[in-house]
Design a protein around this motif. Sequence first.
Motif, PDB file in Angstrom:
ATOM      1  N   THR A  34       0.825  -1.212   0.000  1.00  0.00           N
ATOM      2  CA  THR A  34       0.000   0.000   0.000  1.00  0.00           C
ATOM      3  C   THR A  34       0.857   1.260   0.000  1.00  0.00           C
ATOM      4  O   THR A  34       0.331   2.354  -0.126  1.00  0.00           O
ATOM      5  CB  THR A  34      -0.959   0.012   1.199  1.00  0.00           C
ATOM      6  OG1 THR A  34      -0.199  -0.088   2.396  1.00  0.00           O
ATOM      7  CG2 THR A  34      -1.973  -1.117   1.106  1.00  0.00           C
ATOM      8  N   GLY A  35       2.163   1.113   0.099  1.00  0.00           N
ATOM      9  CA  GLY A  35       3.064   2.248  -0.011  1.00  0.00           C
ATOM     10  C   GLY A  35       3.566   2.466  -1.433  1.00  0.00           C
ATOM     11  O   GLY A  35       4.253   3.434  -1.715  1.00  0.00           O
ATOM     12  N   SER A  36       3.208   1.565  -2.336  1.00  0.00           N
ATOM     13  CA  SER A  36       3.661   1.664  -3.725  1.00  0.00           C
ATOM     14  C   SER A  36       2.606   2.362  -4.573  1.00  0.00           C
ATOM     15  O   SER A  36       1.426   2.008  -4.535  1.00  0.00           O
ATOM     16  CB  SER A  36       3.930   0.269  -4.299  1.00  0.00           C
ATOM     17  OG  SER A  36       4.184   0.374  -5.689  1.00  0.00           O
ATOM     18  N   THR A  37       3.039   3.315  -5.383  1.00  0.00           N
ATOM     19  CA  THR A  37       2.139   4.003  -6.293  1.00  0.00           C
ATOM     20  C   THR A  37       2.178   3.388  -7.689  1.00  0.00           C
ATOM     21  O   THR A  37       1.591   3.934  -8.616  1.00  0.00           O
ATOM     22  CB  THR A  37       2.494   5.498  -6.386  1.00  0.00           C
ATOM     23  OG1 THR A  37       3.857   5.619  -6.805  1.00  0.00           O
ATOM     24  CG2 THR A  37       2.300   6.194  -5.048  1.00  0.00           C
ATOM     25  N   GLU A  38       2.849   2.248  -7.825  1.00  0.00           N
ATOM     26  CA  GLU A  38       2.983   1.578  -9.125  1.00  0.00           C
ATOM     27  C   GLU A  38       1.942   0.470  -9.268  1.00  0.00           C
ATOM     28  O   GLU A  38       1.592  -0.191  -8.302  1.00  0.00           O
ATOM     29  CB  GLU A  38       4.385   0.983  -9.262  1.00  0.00           C
ATOM     30  CG  GLU A  38       5.480   2.015  -9.173  1.00  0.00           C
ATOM     31  CD  GLU A  38       5.346   3.113 -10.201  1.00  0.00           C
ATOM     32  OE1 GLU A  38       5.073   2.805 -11.379  1.00  0.00           O
ATOM     33  OE2 GLU A  38       5.498   4.284  -9.829  1.00  0.00           O
ATOM     34  N   TRP A  39       1.492   0.270 -10.495  1.00  0.00           N
ATOM     35  CA  TRP A  39       0.591  -0.853 -10.759  1.00  0.00           C
ATOM     36  C   TRP A  39       1.304  -2.169 -10.483  1.00  0.00           C
ATOM     37  O   TRP A  39       0.779  -3.058  -9.843  1.00  0.00           O
ATOM     38  CB  TRP A  39       0.127  -0.831 -12.216  1.00  0.00           C
ATOM     39  CG  TRP A  39      -0.898   0.209 -12.506  1.00  0.00           C
ATOM     40  CD1 TRP A  39      -0.667   1.477 -12.955  1.00  0.00           C
ATOM     41  CD2 TRP A  39      -2.304   0.089 -12.356  1.00  0.00           C
ATOM     42  NE1 TRP A  39      -1.866   2.122 -13.092  1.00  0.00           N
ATOM     43  CE2 TRP A  39      -2.881   1.305 -12.749  1.00  0.00           C
ATOM     44  CE3 TRP A  39      -3.140  -0.955 -11.952  1.00  0.00           C
ATOM     45  CZ2 TRP A  39      -4.255   1.522 -12.735  1.00  0.00           C
ATOM     46  CZ3 TRP A  39      -4.513  -0.742 -11.940  1.00  0.00           C
ATOM     47  CH2 TRP A  39      -5.048   0.472 -12.316  1.00  0.00           C
ATOM     48  N   LEU A  40       2.532  -2.253 -10.994  1.00  0.00           N
ATOM     49  CA  LEU A  40       3.292  -3.491 -10.870  1.00  0.00           C
ATOM     50  C   LEU A  40       4.777  -3.154 -10.862  1.00  0.00           C
ATOM     51  O   LEU A  40       5.226  -2.325 -11.654  1.00  0.00           O
ATOM     52  CB  LEU A  40       2.984  -4.416 -12.058  1.00  0.00           C
ATOM     53  CG  LEU A  40       3.622  -5.792 -12.046  1.00  0.00           C
ATOM     54  CD1 LEU A  40       2.905  -6.696 -11.044  1.00  0.00           C
ATOM     55  CD2 LEU A  40       3.531  -6.434 -13.425  1.00  0.00           C
ATOM     56  N   THR A  96       7.520  -9.573  -6.465  1.00  0.00           N
ATOM     57  CA  THR A  96       6.712  -8.829  -7.427  1.00  0.00           C
ATOM     58  C   THR A  96       5.675  -8.074  -6.614  1.00  0.00           C
ATOM     59  O   THR A  96       5.023  -8.634  -5.743  1.00  0.00           O
ATOM     60  CB  THR A  96       6.034  -9.786  -8.423  1.00  0.00           C
ATOM     61  OG1 THR A  96       7.062 -10.452  -9.167  1.00  0.00           O
ATOM     62  CG2 THR A  96       5.126  -9.034  -9.377  1.00  0.00           C
ATOM     63  N   ILE A  97       5.545  -6.783  -6.901  1.00  0.00           N
ATOM     64  CA  ILE A  97       4.711  -5.905  -6.083  1.00  0.00           C
ATOM     65  C   ILE A  97       3.547  -5.379  -6.905  1.00  0.00           C
ATOM     66  O   ILE A  97       3.723  -4.953  -8.050  1.00  0.00           O
ATOM     67  CB  ILE A  97       5.554  -4.716  -5.557  1.00  0.00           C
ATOM     68  CG1 ILE A  97       6.658  -5.234  -4.638  1.00  0.00           C
ATOM     69  CG2 ILE A  97       4.676  -3.685  -4.858  1.00  0.00           C
ATOM     70  CD1 ILE A  97       7.701  -4.184  -4.282  1.00  0.00           C
ATOM     71  N   ILE A  98       2.369  -5.411  -6.300  1.00  0.00           N
ATOM     72  CA  ILE A  98       1.228  -4.691  -6.847  1.00  0.00           C
ATOM     73  C   ILE A  98       0.936  -3.569  -5.871  1.00  0.00           C
ATOM     74  O   ILE A  98       1.012  -3.746  -4.658  1.00  0.00           O
ATOM     75  CB  ILE A  98       0.002  -5.611  -7.088  1.00  0.00           C
ATOM     76  CG1 ILE A  98      -0.400  -6.375  -5.832  1.00  0.00           C
ATOM     77  CG2 ILE A  98       0.289  -6.569  -8.227  1.00  0.00           C
ATOM     78  CD1 ILE A  98      -1.680  -7.208  -5.998  1.00  0.00           C
ATOM     79  N   GLY A  99       0.639  -2.384  -6.421  1.00  0.00           N
ATOM     80  CA  GLY A  99       0.512  -1.209  -5.567  1.00  0.00           C
ATOM     81  C   GLY A  99      -0.902  -0.664  -5.476  1.00  0.00           C
ATOM     82  O   GLY A  99      -1.885  -1.276  -5.914  1.00  0.00           O
ATOM     83  N   VAL A 100      -0.974   0.520  -4.922  1.00  0.00           N
ATOM     84  CA  VAL A 100      -2.239   1.192  -4.628  1.00  0.00           C
ATOM     85  C   VAL A 100      -3.148   1.391  -5.854  1.00  0.00           C
ATOM     86  O   VAL A 100      -4.365   1.338  -5.697  1.00  0.00           O
ATOM     87  CB  VAL A 100      -1.961   2.547  -3.930  1.00  0.00           C
ATOM     88  CG1 VAL A 100      -3.173   3.443  -3.910  1.00  0.00           C
ATOM     89  CG2 VAL A 100      -1.457   2.292  -2.525  1.00  0.00           C
ATOM     90  N   PRO A 101      -2.621   1.596  -7.077  1.00  0.00           N
ATOM     91  CA  PRO A 101      -3.552   1.788  -8.196  1.00  0.00           C
ATOM     92  C   PRO A 101      -4.592   0.679  -8.331  1.00  0.00           C
ATOM     93  O   PRO A 101      -5.710   0.933  -8.778  1.00  0.00           O
ATOM     94  CB  PRO A 101      -2.625   1.854  -9.418  1.00  0.00           C
ATOM     95  CG  PRO A 101      -1.354   2.413  -8.866  1.00  0.00           C
ATOM     96  CD  PRO A 101      -1.228   1.794  -7.494  1.00  0.00           C
ATOM     97  N   TRP A 102      -4.251  -0.534  -7.925  1.00  0.00           N
ATOM     98  CA  TRP A 102      -5.228  -1.632  -8.004  1.00  0.00           C
ATOM     99  C   TRP A 102      -6.424  -1.388  -7.111  1.00  0.00           C
ATOM    100  O   TRP A 102      -7.523  -1.870  -7.382  1.00  0.00           O
ATOM    101  CB  TRP A 102      -4.574  -2.974  -7.641  1.00  0.00           C
ATOM    102  CG  TRP A 102      -3.618  -3.414  -8.695  1.00  0.00           C
ATOM    103  CD1 TRP A 102      -2.263  -3.350  -8.652  1.00  0.00           C
ATOM    104  CD2 TRP A 102      -3.948  -3.932  -9.977  1.00  0.00           C
ATOM    105  NE1 TRP A 102      -1.730  -3.794  -9.828  1.00  0.00           N
ATOM    106  CE2 TRP A 102      -2.738  -4.169 -10.659  1.00  0.00           C
ATOM    107  CE3 TRP A 102      -5.145  -4.227 -10.620  1.00  0.00           C
ATOM    108  CZ2 TRP A 102      -2.703  -4.680 -11.955  1.00  0.00           C
ATOM    109  CZ3 TRP A 102      -5.110  -4.735 -11.911  1.00  0.00           C
ATOM    110  CH2 TRP A 102      -3.900  -4.962 -12.558  1.00  0.00           C
TER     111      TRP A 102
END
Length: 120
Positions: A34-40, A96-102
């Motif tokens: 939830t600290g990532s602003t990236e989709w992936l 692999t990270i999924i971020g807040v945009p999701w």
Amino acid sequence: MIQGEFDEIGQLFFEIELVAGNGEIFSINALLDTGSTEWLAIDKQDLEALEWEQIGTRQVVTARGITTFENYAAKVIIDGEEFIVPAVAGADFRETIIGVPWLRRKRLVVDFPTGELTLG
């Protein structure tokens, strides 16, 4: 809606699918950050097998400061729905990270006392 899992320190993991350039599908466990602003965000080594189209570079603010990452057009399947989203690739991603945009498209339910973790 997909079911997720908590790890031993409470991080949130969901199984997602990545669609390679040749159509092959890979299932992976991705960390919802939830600290990532990236989709992936994906490790560059893992990206090589996917053969996604590079669409440029991108500066991203990370915990270490501003970093330039290669940017790719990623095909991702979540909850049976396919998305084409930007993905940044770097050499130091452990997960692999999924971020807040999701969370603009999917509802996140996190209930530690009951063990419920869903995205959908």
